[in-house]
Design an enzyme around this catalytic site. Structure first.
Site, PDB file in Angstrom:
ATOM      1  N   HIS A 203      52.485  29.367  31.067  1.00 31.62           N
ATOM      2  CA  HIS A 203      51.077  29.042  31.349  1.00 31.62           C
ATOM      3  C   HIS A 203      50.193  28.986  30.105  1.00 31.62           C
ATOM      4  CE1 HIS A 203      50.406  33.345  30.707  1.00 31.62           C
ATOM      5  NE2 HIS A 203      49.135  33.056  30.559  1.00 31.62           N
TER       6      HIS A 203
HETATM    7  C1  UD1 Z   1      43.666  32.857  31.413  1.00 31.41           C
HETATM    8  C2  UD1 Z   1      43.450  33.525  30.047  1.00 31.41           C
HETATM    9  C3  UD1 Z   1      44.809  33.825  29.433  1.00 31.41           C
HETATM   10  C4  UD1 Z   1      45.680  34.635  30.369  1.00 31.41           C
HETATM   11  C5  UD1 Z   1      45.768  33.952  31.727  1.00 31.41           C
HETATM   12  C6  UD1 Z   1      46.495  34.847  32.702  1.00 31.41           C
HETATM   13  C7  UD1 Z   1      41.426  32.792  28.833  1.00 31.41           C
HETATM   14  C8  UD1 Z   1      40.914  31.928  27.749  1.00 31.41           C
HETATM   15  N1  UD1 Z   1      42.749  32.616  29.147  1.00 31.41           N
HETATM   16  O1  UD1 Z   1      44.336  31.631  31.172  1.00 31.41           O
HETATM   17  O2  UD1 Z   1      44.614  34.579  28.252  1.00 31.41           O
HETATM   18  O3  UD1 Z   1      46.969  34.752  29.826  1.00 31.41           O
HETATM   19  O4  UD1 Z   1      44.440  33.721  32.232  1.00 31.41           O
HETATM   20  O5  UD1 Z   1      47.022  34.137  33.776  1.00 31.41           O
HETATM   21  O6  UD1 Z   1      40.700  33.582  29.396  1.00 31.41           O
HETATM   22  N2  UD1 Z   1      43.273  27.649  37.993  1.00 31.41           N
HETATM   23  C9  UD1 Z   1      43.395  27.475  39.342  1.00 31.41           C
HETATM   24  N3  UD1 Z   1      43.203  28.562  40.142  1.00 31.41           N
HETATM   25  C10 UD1 Z   1      42.897  29.793  39.674  1.00 31.41           C
HETATM   26  C11 UD1 Z   1      42.769  29.952  38.288  1.00 31.41           C
HETATM   27  C12 UD1 Z   1      42.967  28.865  37.467  1.00 31.41           C
HETATM   28  O7  UD1 Z   1      43.658  26.377  39.835  1.00 31.41           O
HETATM   29  O8  UD1 Z   1      42.740  30.739  40.469  1.00 31.41           O
HETATM   30  C13 UD1 Z   1      43.520  26.477  37.120  1.00 31.41           C
HETATM   31  C14 UD1 Z   1      42.268  25.661  36.824  1.00 31.41           C
HETATM   32  O9  UD1 Z   1      42.636  24.329  36.727  1.00 31.41           O
HETATM   33  C15 UD1 Z   1      41.866  26.164  35.458  1.00 31.41           C
HETATM   34  C16 UD1 Z   1      43.205  26.480  34.813  1.00 31.41           C
HETATM   35  O10 UD1 Z   1      44.020  26.950  35.870  1.00 31.41           O
HETATM   36  O11 UD1 Z   1      41.112  25.226  34.734  1.00 31.41           O
HETATM   37  C17 UD1 Z   1      43.127  27.509  33.708  1.00 31.41           C
HETATM   38  O12 UD1 Z   1      42.480  28.699  34.159  1.00 31.41           O
HETATM   39  P1  UD1 Z   1      41.733  29.649  33.105  1.00 31.41           P
HETATM   40  O13 UD1 Z   1      41.320  30.891  33.787  1.00 31.41           O
HETATM   41  O14 UD1 Z   1      40.705  28.870  32.390  1.00 31.41           O
HETATM   42  O15 UD1 Z   1      42.845  29.943  32.049  1.00 31.41           O
HETATM   43  P2  UD1 Z   1      44.326  30.496  32.247  1.00 31.41           P
HETATM   44  O16 UD1 Z   1      45.267  29.472  31.738  1.00 31.41           O
HETATM   45  O17 UD1 Z   1      44.509  30.992  33.616  1.00 31.41           O
HETATM   46  N1  UDP Z   2      52.652  37.947  37.558  1.00 29.02           N
HETATM   47  C1  UDP Z   2      52.675  37.994  38.942  1.00 29.02           C
HETATM   48  N2  UDP Z   2      53.049  36.866  39.611  1.00 29.02           N
HETATM   49  C2  UDP Z   2      53.408  35.714  38.972  1.00 29.02           C
HETATM   50  C3  UDP Z   2      53.385  35.694  37.558  1.00 29.02           C
HETATM   51  C4  UDP Z   2      52.991  36.817  36.876  1.00 29.02           C
HETATM   52  O1  UDP Z   2      52.377  39.031  39.538  1.00 29.02           O
HETATM   53  O2  UDP Z   2      53.730  34.726  39.659  1.00 29.02           O
HETATM   54  C5  UDP Z   2      52.226  39.156  36.826  1.00 29.02           C
HETATM   55  C6  UDP Z   2      53.225  39.663  35.830  1.00 29.02           C
HETATM   56  O3  UDP Z   2      54.161  40.513  36.452  1.00 29.02           O
HETATM   57  C7  UDP Z   2      52.341  40.400  34.836  1.00 29.02           C
HETATM   58  C8  UDP Z   2      51.085  39.571  34.844  1.00 29.02           C
HETATM   59  O4  UDP Z   2      51.088  38.825  36.054  1.00 29.02           O
HETATM   60  O5  UDP Z   2      52.031  41.698  35.299  1.00 29.02           O
HETATM   61  C9  UDP Z   2      51.060  38.659  33.664  1.00 29.02           C
HETATM   62  O6  UDP Z   2      50.038  37.738  33.812  1.00 29.02           O
HETATM   63  P1  UDP Z   2      50.025  36.330  33.097  1.00 29.02           P
HETATM   64  O7  UDP Z   2      51.386  35.959  32.681  1.00 29.02           O
HETATM   65  O8  UDP Z   2      49.281  35.418  33.976  1.00 29.02           O
HETATM   66  O9  UDP Z   2      49.061  36.607  31.835  1.00 29.02           O
HETATM   67  P2  UDP Z   2      49.271  37.229  30.387  1.00 29.02           P
HETATM   68  O10 UDP Z   2      49.943  38.534  30.525  1.00 29.02           O
HETATM   69  O11 UDP Z   2      50.043  36.246  29.592  1.00 29.02           O
HETATM   70  O12 UDP Z   2      47.878  37.313  29.875  1.00 29.02           O
END
Ligand code: UD1
Ligand code: UDP
Length: 358
Positions: A203
């Site tokens: 992601h």
């Molecule tokens: C965010 C964090 C990242 C973290 C990740 C955990 C920032 C800059 N990034 O990245 O550090 O590792 O969360 O998962 O804060 N979207 C949905 N539904 C949701 C959430 C997101 O459809 O519930 C989609 C949207 O298209 C959105 C995209 O995912 O634009 C990215 O979401 P965003 O929260 O901006 O960044 P993450 O990639 O989730």
């Molecule tokens: N996780 C989860 N379901 C999923 C993918 C990840 O519960 O389908 C959990 C995972 O076990 C960990 C956390 O989400 O505890 C990690 O989040 P993510 O990878 O989104 O973000 P990051 O740690 O890179 O910021």
């Protein structure tokens, strides 16, 4: 003592669960959900499974550009803080919700506690690196998961308020590990045999938003020749459509994101984990499963030094080579992330400094 906690993204719900539990044993907590993640599978499922209290405030900020999202969070969080007048604001990790919480609080002179302080990738193109550096520099308490994190802060001149307490994700794994084994039926549901499948998560913006990196990764995924499960982050799902890329490999089962208990069960029983997640790299270490990380650098360097984790970037050959060859002997690996009592240490330290005036 009244602590205001700001969360917004999936890993923050998981990190906040043990700390919230520790706070609410003796003190008051006001939980603020920015709404950065909002799909049920990215948010509600964790509150339900982990018994995280319903947030007192839900700001419904949703997905936006960095500036618009962080700005809207700042405005709304400030309003809540002015109303609630907490003694301290608690933020986690390195998302835009972390930065907004830290900046809003510091501008109105509410002390900030940063959990997962001191992490560095030294790659300022990552939004997370900017968020964590800025958050660390306005925090009064810097709760570090590892000695490496403490050292990074020292090299930036931050020594005061730094506490090495271990990693709250270990607290969460210890608390939920047995529960996951007992309750999760995901292996049966997906017809997976323990030790005989790969788990993939993908992601990170640097991989998903760059079409050449993403297509290299998908090229590798399409050549995997063993049962594989891939719970897909919504960001990745959107980017695959945008760049017209497809996972066509019949060995790879792409599913919606799963809940935490299912995820722990998938991690524990995987033969290897291929990921670009920060949290999943640590959980692979806790589960003693070899981790292959699709990044050029990692904040969790200790796992690479101990050879339990290998960096393969977004290079399809390196990914496939590691999937075939990378093995780990966990019998001689020392613990890195503390003893699983980080949450209690964090709450006790804040209380000691705020209330007992130590
Ligand atoms: C965010 C964090 C990242 C973290 C990740 C955990 C920032 C800059 N990034 O990245 O550090 O590792 O969360 O998962 O804060 N979207 C949905 N539904 C949701 C959430 C997101 O459809 O519930 C989609 C949207 O298209 C959105 C995209 O995912 O634009 C990215 O979401 P965003 O929260 O901006 O960044 P993450 O990639 O989730
Ligand atoms: N996780 C989860 N379901 C999923 C993918 C990840 O519960 O389908 C959990 C995972 O076990 C960990 C956390 O989400 O505890 C990690 O989040 P993510 O990878 O989104 O973000 P990051 O740690 O890179 O910021």
């Amino acid at each position: 003592m009244k602590i205001l906690t700001v969360v917004g993204a999936r890993p923050q719900f998981i990190k906040a669960a043990p700390v919230s539990r520790a706070i609410r044993k003796s003190y008051e907590e006001v939980l603020v959900h920015t709404g950065q993640h909002y799909d049920k599978a990215m948010s509600d499922v964790f509150f339900e499974e982990l018994n995280i209290p319903i947030p007192e405030y839900h700001l419904h900020v949703g997905s936006k550009s960095h500036g618009a999202q962080t700005g809207e969070m700042l405005t709304k969080i400030e309003e809540v803080m002015l109303k609630e007048k907490p003694d301290c604001v608690l933020v986690y990790g390195d998302t835009n919700s972390t930065l907004a919480g830290a900046v809003a609080a510091s501008k109105i002179h509410i002390p900030v506690a940063h959990v997962e302080a001191g992490l560095r990738s030294f790659n300022r193109r990552m939004p997370e690196e900017v968020n964590r550096v800025l958050t660390d520099h306005v925090s009064k308490w810097l709760f570090c998961p590892t000695q490496t994190a403490v050292n990074h802060l020292a090299s930036e001149g931050i020594q005061k308020g730094v506490h090495l307490c271990g990693d709250v994700m270990l607290d969460a794994v210890i608390y939920n590990g047995a529960l996951a084994k007992e309750k999760s039926t995901i292996l049966e549901r997906l017809d997976l045999k323990a030790g005989a499948y790969l788990l993939i998560t993908l992601h990170r913006a640097e991989n998903t938003d760059d079409p050449s990196r993403l297509s290299e990764i998908i090229k590798a995924i399409n050549q995997i020749d063993q049962p594989t499960i891939l719970p897909m982050h919504p960001r990745t799902k959107g980017k695959l459509v945008q760049f017209d890329l497809r996972i066509t490999n019949p060995f790879v089962n792409c599913i919606d994101p799963v809940g935490y208990l299912d995820m722990l069960q998938l991690e524990t029983n995987a033969s290897k984990i291929l990921t670009d997640s920060g949290g999943v790299q640590k959980e692979a270490f806790f589960a003693q499963v070899p981790c292959i990380t699709m990044r050029d650098e990692t904040e969790w360097t200790e796992t690479v030094e101990r050879k339990t984790n290998v960096l393969v970037g977004a290079n399809s050959e390196k990914i496939l080579h590691a999937l075939a060859q990378f093995e780990v002997d966990f019998t001689r690996v020392d613990p890195i992330f503390g003893t699983g009592d980080a949450a209690d240490q964090i709450v006790q330290q804040i209380h000691a400094d705020l209330v007992e005036g130590k």
